[in-house]
Design an enzyme around this catalytic site. Structure first.
Site, PDB file in Angstrom:
ATOM      1  N   ASN A  64      -3.849   2.494  10.124  1.00  0.00           N
ATOM      2  CA  ASN A  64      -4.596   3.752   9.955  1.00  0.00           C
ATOM      3  C   ASN A  64      -6.082   3.610  10.268  1.00  0.00           C
ATOM      4  OD1 ASN A  64      -5.089   2.222   7.688  1.00  0.00           O
ATOM      5  ND2 ASN A  64      -5.188   3.976   6.306  1.00  0.00           N
ATOM      6  N   HIS A  95       5.053   3.408   3.069  1.00  0.00           N
ATOM      7  CA  HIS A  95       4.084   3.889   2.068  1.00  0.00           C
ATOM      8  C   HIS A  95       4.789   5.030   1.349  1.00  0.00           C
ATOM      9  CE1 HIS A  95       0.012   5.489   0.772  1.00  0.00           C
ATOM     10  NE2 HIS A  95       0.730   6.585   0.709  1.00  0.00           N
ATOM     11  N   HIS A 150       3.072  -1.662  -1.743  1.00  0.00           N
ATOM     12  CA  HIS A 150       2.367  -1.408  -3.011  1.00  0.00           C
ATOM     13  C   HIS A 150       3.182  -0.701  -4.111  1.00  0.00           C
ATOM     14  CE1 HIS A 150       1.666   2.336  -0.860  1.00  0.00           C
ATOM     15  NE2 HIS A 150       0.708   1.843  -0.131  1.00  0.00           N
ATOM     16  N   ASP A 184      -3.557  -4.953  -0.220  1.00  0.00           N
ATOM     17  CA  ASP A 184      -3.944  -3.575   0.107  1.00  0.00           C
ATOM     18  C   ASP A 184      -5.467  -3.447   0.110  1.00  0.00           C
ATOM     19  OD1 ASP A 184      -3.824  -0.963   0.881  1.00  0.00           O
ATOM     20  OD2 ASP A 184      -2.964  -0.188  -0.981  1.00  0.00           O
ATOM     21  N   HIS A 190     -14.323   0.452   1.303  1.00  0.00           N
ATOM     22  CA  HIS A 190     -15.022   1.735   1.443  1.00  0.00           C
ATOM     23  C   HIS A 190     -16.485   1.519   1.129  1.00  0.00           C
ATOM     24  CE1 HIS A 190     -11.709   4.399   2.234  1.00  0.00           C
ATOM     25  NE2 HIS A 190     -11.021   3.895   1.226  1.00  0.00           N
TER      26      HIS A 190
END
Lengths: 429, 313
Positions: free
Chosen positions: A95, A180, A232, A305, A309
């Site tokens: 992504n 996911h 996850h 994961d 950010h």
């Protein structure tokens, strides 16, 4: 290339059922010999007395934000964070901006990994074009460029028919589809686990069922159409569903992340956006179920994961903040502190879930110290304690909920293909 | 009045974190302030020279005006920032907005925001007082306090009194602040509404849940009706306004089952004919306008306790 001899360490290699005091000789980037007393004339000697000698860790789930968001992370910075955390191989999710959904972007990652990364970086490509959940990517061509798996991670693949076709189509290549699991119709608008706590602090909740319903769907699709790896896993219900589906013979594996066995939703009580993650942190019962799942083998792998950010995306209102936390530089220490320390997992089980198991799932010829294997090795001081200080991270981002935590276990050496990348806990490249 | 000690905290973010003593102190002070507000010249110099800002990211008539009145009674300067004409629409983030206001010499910011935790974030990043005037579904503490003040005015101690809160509990900060405050005072709180609008495990906050309004109003001492937002229907939380009004609205017929001295409340603005018929909204048991009057007293008390007696910086 230099010869290296790692002496007097406790070597744990789950792939060869080895746990004992051994010497390891490295030559030409490969493991040459392992034995009780190995002589290596002309070799540079590393004294590993009191240290663990482990296969380099493999993270099958990280976000390097490259291409697209070099302010948050790049392949170079992400790989350096990985090396400090003891990871010698990291798979980066699709992504990005643009997404890894065609052979050219895969090639871009492979080229950048070769020239800029200090560890092995392997791309995971998108299942569907633009991660839009509609049309399949050119899986065959993408694999030729070096991708190791497919996933629309970050986006849920909402259409069951598309998931079915993806599984059928991917089955010809024998690579896993990483799911996911999130029913967006249930999670939409939510920003934390739906619970008494979300009620008490007035945040819109995401029910655990948003994850579990999709785990149920994908385990059923797996049984019929092909291999699925669930990303996850965070809830008790998901662990149960995977356990049951495995018993029924579904070709299924799954992973969890350190934050799901180290933290509960309590971490967001004061609106700490660094603990805002998707799937959201859950309750105590879920945390315990995740640990049980790790213990009994339901959960095969521990992945980070790692989701970097910048401050701009995190120092805002909770609903507004981005989901995700960085994990590469804290993962191993959390495993040692939260799982191995309290004896929830043996050291060997823990190492297994971070090396040979992810390698097996992805079909990588890595994660083991057998002679002939790539010399991806780490040396860990299991007793050394340290305090998590985001300022010291090699990652470009600081979004960790573990600031100030005292953790056990320090990576002192990271060796990638025979090359020392981290020495005495510091990057030297 | 001068002997009352001040609140020993920088901010007022919610009733959740207030102690029983703090709540009692505010309510007690509000009584004095109500007397001040009723004077021919309702003005005392307590906050002379203080500067207060209202920063509202959401629409408001009552709360904002009420805080303005309160500030003026205490002789504080007050400036209203309309978000639509501010730098916020230019993309300034919350923390920057707050820090800029702080360095101008502002003493307190009264803030309303659509997201839970926004005033908490603001409070963490400045040294001035942040007063929560509503954050998302989290809290509306001054509404909770004025509701409690009004209830006490009507019936004295709230210990073991039954308060029925009716409507969209899930999206209601008024309900949450009521529950936090009322349970601390020993009241019995029952929330009533369609199951789609009752948040998960609200029992853990100390409230009971019921879907039967007729049964609950029979022995209720107070009925606090919440505003239902018509947009919630589009999101599928209830099938029609007509059905909502039939199941969870108060009308004269339904009120016949209630105790004679029941008190009907509403935080406003009312959807007449939906949650309350006009007959009930204007009926003998309603205290809706008294709530508004008391709002000024409670907010005056709060500003007094939070900002009074402290040196201006």
């Amino acid at each position: 290339m230099v010869k290296l001899l790692i002496k007097n360490g406790r070597v744990i290699d789950p792939a060869s059922r080895l746990d004992g005091m051994r010497d390891v000789l490295i030559e030409n980037g490969k493991i040459k010999k392992i034995g009780a007393r190995v002589r290596g004339s002309g070799a540079k000697v590393i004294d590993a007395k009191g240290l663990l000698v482990l296969p380099g860790l493999i993270d099958m789930h990280a976000h390097f934000r490259d291409p697209g968001r070099p302010d948050k992370e790049t392949i170079a910075s992400g790989s350096r964070a990985a090396a400090l955390g003891g990871f010698t191989t990291v798979c980066c999710m699709a992504n990005t901006e643009p997404p890894i959904d065609n052979p050219a972007v895969v090639k871009y990652i492979m080229d950048k990994a070769r020239t800029e990364a200090v560890i092995n970086v392997l791309p995971i490509a998108a299942v569907t074009k633009g991660l839009a959940g509609e049309q399949l990517t050119e899986m065959g061509l993408i694999l030729k460029e070096g991708a190791v798996a497919f996933s629309d991670d970050g986006q849920a693949l909402m259409r069951a028919d598309v998931m079915r076709r993806a599984l059928e189509y991917a089955s010809q290549f024998n690579v896993p589809l990483i799911s996911h699991t999130e029913d967006k119709t249930l999670s939409h608008g939510g920003s934390m686990n739906e619970s008494a706590l979300s009620t008490a602090i007035g945040l819109p909740g995401i029910p655990a069922l948003a994850e579990e319903i999709m785990v149920a769907r994908d385990t059923m699709l797996a049984k019929e159409y092909g291999r699925v790896h669930i990303a996850h896993v965070s809830s008790a219900g998901s662990v149960d569903l995977v356990r049951r589906a495995k018993r029924l013979g579904a070709p299924l594996t799954c992973e969890t992340c350190p934050h799901y066995f180290s933290l509960t939703e309590e971490a967001v009580r004061e609106y700490d956006t660094n603990a805002k993650v998707n799937p959201p942190l859950k309750g105590k019962r879920d945390l315990q179920a995740v640990i049980r799942g790790l213990k009994d083998g339901t959960i095969d792998a521990i992945a980070t994961d790692h989701a970097p950010h910048n401050i701009e995306a995190k120092e805002v209102e909770f609903n507004q903040a981005a989901f995700g936390l960085v994990g590469l530089e804290t993962a191993l220490s959390l495993v040692l502190t939260k799982l191995v320390g309290p004896k929830a997992l043996t050291l060997r089980q823990a190492v297994e879930k971070m090396t040979v198991n992810p390698a097996g799932i992805l079909g990588l010829n890595k994660g083991s110290l057998k002679p002939g294997a790539d010399a991806d090795i780490i040396l860990v001081d299991p007793k050394s304690e340290w305090t998590v200080e985001p300022k010291a991270f090699a990652s470009k981002s600081r979004n960790t909920p573990f600031t100030g935590w005292r953790l056990k276990g320090r990576v002192l050496y990271t060796i990638v293909g025979g090359r020392i990348v981290v020495r005495d806990g510091k990057l030297i490249v | 009045m001068n002997k009352v000690k001040s609140l020993n905290r920088k901010d007022l973010l919610g009733l959740k974190e207030l102690t029983l003593e703090e709540i009692k102190l505010i309510l007690k002070t509000a009584h004095s302030m109500k007397e001040v507000a009723a004077r021919p010249i309702p003005k005392v110099p307590t906050l002379l020279g203080k500067h207060i800002i209202t920063l509202f990211y959401e629409a408001s008539t009552r709360t904002r005006t009420s805080f303005n009145m309160a500030a003026k009674i205490l002789s504080a300067n007050i400036t209203n920032i309309a978000v639509a004409s501010s730098s916020i629409v230019k993309g300034e983030n919350l923390i920057d907005t707050i820090k800029n206001l702080e360095v101008m010499g502002v003493d307190a910011i009264i803030m309303r925001h659509s997201m839970a935790g926004a005033p908490h974030l603001a409070a963490k990043h400045c040294n001035i007082s942040i007063i929560n005037a509503g954050d998302g579904f989290d809290e509306h503490p001054t509404q909770g306090l004025l509701d409690i003040f009004t209830m006490q005015e009507k019936k004295g101690s709230l210990k073991n009194k039954k308060v029925v809160i009716v409507g969209d509990i899930l999206h209601s900060r008024v309900a949450r602040s009521n529950i936090w405050g009322l349970t601390k005072l020993g009241a019995k709180v029952v929330v009533v509404g369609p199951p789609t609008m009752i948040p998960k495990d609200i029992e853990e906050m100390g409230a009971m849940v019921s879907y039967d309004l007729d049964r609950e109003i029979r022995d209720a001492d107070f009925i606090n009706m919440l505003r239902i937002q018509k947009e919630r229907q589009e999101k599928g939380l209830f099938p029609s306004i007509e059905e909502y009004a039939a199941l969870y609205g108060l009308n004269a017929e339904r009120m016949k089952q209630a105790k004679k001295d029941v008190v009907v409340m509403h935080p406003g603005p009312i959807n007449r004919g939906v949650e309350l018929t006009s007959e009930v909204a204007d009926g003998p048991y309603n205290v809706i306008l008294e709530q508004v009057t008391n709002g000024v007293a409670v907010r005056t008390a709060l500003l007094f306790l939070l900002l009074g007696g402290k040196n201006s910086h």
